[in-house]
Design a protein around this motif. Sequence first.
Motif, PDB file in Angstrom:
ATOM      1  N   ARG A  93       0.836  -1.208   0.000  1.00 17.03           N
ATOM      2  CA  ARG A  93       0.000   0.000   0.000  1.00 17.03           C
ATOM      3  C   ARG A  93       0.869   1.256   0.000  1.00 17.03           C
ATOM      4  O   ARG A  93       0.549   2.239  -0.674  1.00 17.03           O
ATOM      5  N   ARG A  94       1.979   1.226   0.748  1.00 11.68           N
ATOM      6  CA  ARG A  94       2.876   2.392   0.761  1.00 11.68           C
ATOM      7  C   ARG A  94       3.503   2.603  -0.616  1.00 11.68           C
ATOM      8  O   ARG A  94       3.580   3.734  -1.119  1.00 11.68           O
ATOM      9  N   LEU A 122      -3.970  -8.382  -4.080  1.00 14.01           N
ATOM     10  CA  LEU A 122      -3.523  -7.698  -5.294  1.00 14.01           C
ATOM     11  C   LEU A 122      -4.705  -7.316  -6.181  1.00 14.01           C
ATOM     12  O   LEU A 122      -4.724  -6.223  -6.774  1.00 14.01           O
ATOM     13  N   GLU A 123      -5.692  -8.197  -6.266  1.00 10.24           N
ATOM     14  CA  GLU A 123      -6.888  -7.894  -7.051  1.00 10.24           C
ATOM     15  C   GLU A 123      -7.634  -6.706  -6.450  1.00 10.24           C
ATOM     16  O   GLU A 123      -8.033  -5.773  -7.160  1.00 10.24           O
ATOM     17  N   THR A 124      -7.823  -6.722  -5.143  1.00 12.32           N
ATOM     18  CA  THR A 124      -8.556  -5.654  -4.472  1.00 12.32           C
ATOM     19  C   THR A 124      -7.865  -4.298  -4.644  1.00 12.32           C
ATOM     20  O   THR A 124      -8.523  -3.261  -4.807  1.00 12.32           O
ATOM     21  N   GLU A 125      -6.529  -4.320  -4.618  1.00 12.73           N
ATOM     22  CA  GLU A 125      -5.761  -3.084  -4.755  1.00 12.73           C
ATOM     23  C   GLU A 125      -5.586  -2.651  -6.207  1.00 12.73           C
ATOM     24  O   GLU A 125      -4.962  -1.615  -6.475  1.00 12.73           O
ATOM     25  N   GLU A 171      -2.945  -6.898 -12.490  1.00  6.36           N
ATOM     26  CA  GLU A 171      -2.635  -6.855 -13.913  1.00  6.36           C
ATOM     27  C   GLU A 171      -1.205  -6.399 -14.191  1.00  6.36           C
ATOM     28  O   GLU A 171      -0.659  -6.702 -15.247  1.00  6.36           O
ATOM     29  N   ASN A 172      -0.618  -5.653 -13.257  1.00  5.80           N
ATOM     30  CA  ASN A 172       0.743  -5.184 -13.488  1.00  5.80           C
ATOM     31  C   ASN A 172       1.716  -5.774 -12.467  1.00  5.80           C
ATOM     32  O   ASN A 172       2.705  -5.140 -12.097  1.00  5.80           O
ATOM     33  N   THR A 173       1.441  -6.989 -12.014  1.00  9.31           N
ATOM     34  CA  THR A 173       2.342  -7.661 -11.081  1.00  9.31           C
ATOM     35  C   THR A 173       2.753  -9.022 -11.637  1.00  9.31           C
ATOM     36  O   THR A 173       1.908  -9.862 -11.936  1.00  9.31           O
TER      37      THR A 173
END
Length: 444
Positions: free
Chosen positions: A200-201, A262-265, A269-271
Motif C-alpha cells: 500500500r505504501r 492484489l486484485e482488491t488493490e 494486472e501489473n504484477t
Amino acid sequence: MMRQCLILAGICFLGLGLTEAARSEEGSAERPNVLLIISDDHAWTDYGFMGHPQIKTPSIDKLASESLVFTRGYVPSSLCRPSLATMITGLYPHQHGITGNDPALPDPKVNPMAGRANPQFARYYETLMERIEKVPTLPRILGEAGYVSLQTGKWWEGSYRRGGFTEGMTHGDPRRGGRHGDEGLKIGREGLDPIFNFVRRAKGEGKPFFVWYAPMMPHSPHTPPQKILEKYLALNLTPPQARYYAMCEWFDATIGQLLSFLETEGLRENTIIVYLADNGWIQDPAQPNRFAPKSKRSPYDGGVRTPIIFSWPGRIKPQRDDSSLVSSIDIMPTLLHLCDIPCPQGLPGLNVLDREALSKRRAVFGEVYDHNVADVDHPTKSLECRWVIQDQWKLIVPADSAAAPELYQIIDDPHETVDLSKQHPELVKQLKELLDAWWPGDSR
C-alpha cells in the motif's frame, strides 16, 4: 583464492530487450511489480495441479491455470540457504559461495547453530554472509531502476539490507536469535500485514515494488490450524503425514490471500508472480517433522525438483510445459528481461520466455553439499555430489571418487527407484563428461 571469486569478478551488465509479451505501450515508463513466492520444504508432487490425490492447493492450482508452468523445474541444491542464494543472485552455489546452512566450527564440541552468538566464531558466520554483498542481487538491481523491495520469511544472510532490500523483517543479529529469518519467520503463519502495508505504501508513492515472500511453510514445525488438520486426519494417513499435508494447504491459503489482496488493490494486472519451492520434502510417515530418504538434502528429484510458475496477466500466455528443463538460475534473467532492466553478463541462466534459447538447452545441473560448510574459505570442500539431467536421463556423481555414480530414467521412473548405471556405461560416461564440462567439482 576461491574459484567462485574468479567467476564473480567477471560479472558486468548487459542490456536486454523485452519480449512482445512483456513490452509496455510505447512511451510508457511504468514498470511491473514483482512478487516472488518461495515455498519451504515442499515436494514437487504435492499440489493439486501436479496430480496429488489428497493435498488440496486451490490457490496455487488457480495461479497455475493462469500462468506459464514448467513442471520439470529444478533447484541446484536441496538445502534452503544455498538454494535461496541462487534465486536472489542467479548463480550456482559454487559461484556465489554459499554452500551450506551453517559453518563447521573449529571446536567440534560447539554446535554451529548455537555458536552463532559467540564472538569467538563470528568470522566463520561473517565470511559466509558477506558474500551476498559481493555479487549483484535481484533487489539491488531492481533498486537501481527505482524499485522498493521487501524481504519476508526465510533469509540467512544477516540483515535484509545486506541483500539489497529497502525494507525487511529480518534483523539477522545473532545476539537476538538471528539465523535464518528471525522476525521474518512470522510471515504467513501469523498473517500477511507486513506485505499488505508495504504494498500500500509503494502504491501510494507510485513506486514499483519487489516482494520476497519466503514463509517457513510448509516447513516444520508442522502446526497447521486444527480445522485444516482435521480434514487430513480423517483420511488414511499417519498423523505426521496429515500434519504435513495440512501445512501445504495452509500455505496455499496464504497465497490465496495475497492474490485476493492484489486484485482488491488493482495491482494484479501489473504484477509479475513467480512461484517455486526452495527444495523438496517427503514426509517420514512415522516421525513428525522429519523427512524421508530421497527428499530434502538429497540429489534425487524429491529434493531438487519443483514446479516453476511465471504469471503476468495479459503478458505471459498461460501454458503448461511438461518437457522443457528449467532451473532456479533462470529466475533472475527472466525477471530482469520482463522488467526491461539490464542483466548481469555471465549469469548461467536464461530467459525462459525465449523459446528458441530454451529449446537449445542441453541439460540442467546441480550440486549438493553437507548441511555445515567444512571450510568457509573453500566452501566447495563440503560437496557431496553433482547431478545432471539431459532429456529423460539423470546422472548423480558422488564427490567421493570411490563411490559409484547412479543413473535413472526419470520419465518412467520419476521417484528414482531403479539405478541403470551398470546397464548403460556409455551413457554414464557421456553424461559425466557433460557434468565435468559444466563444473568439475573441484574445491580450488
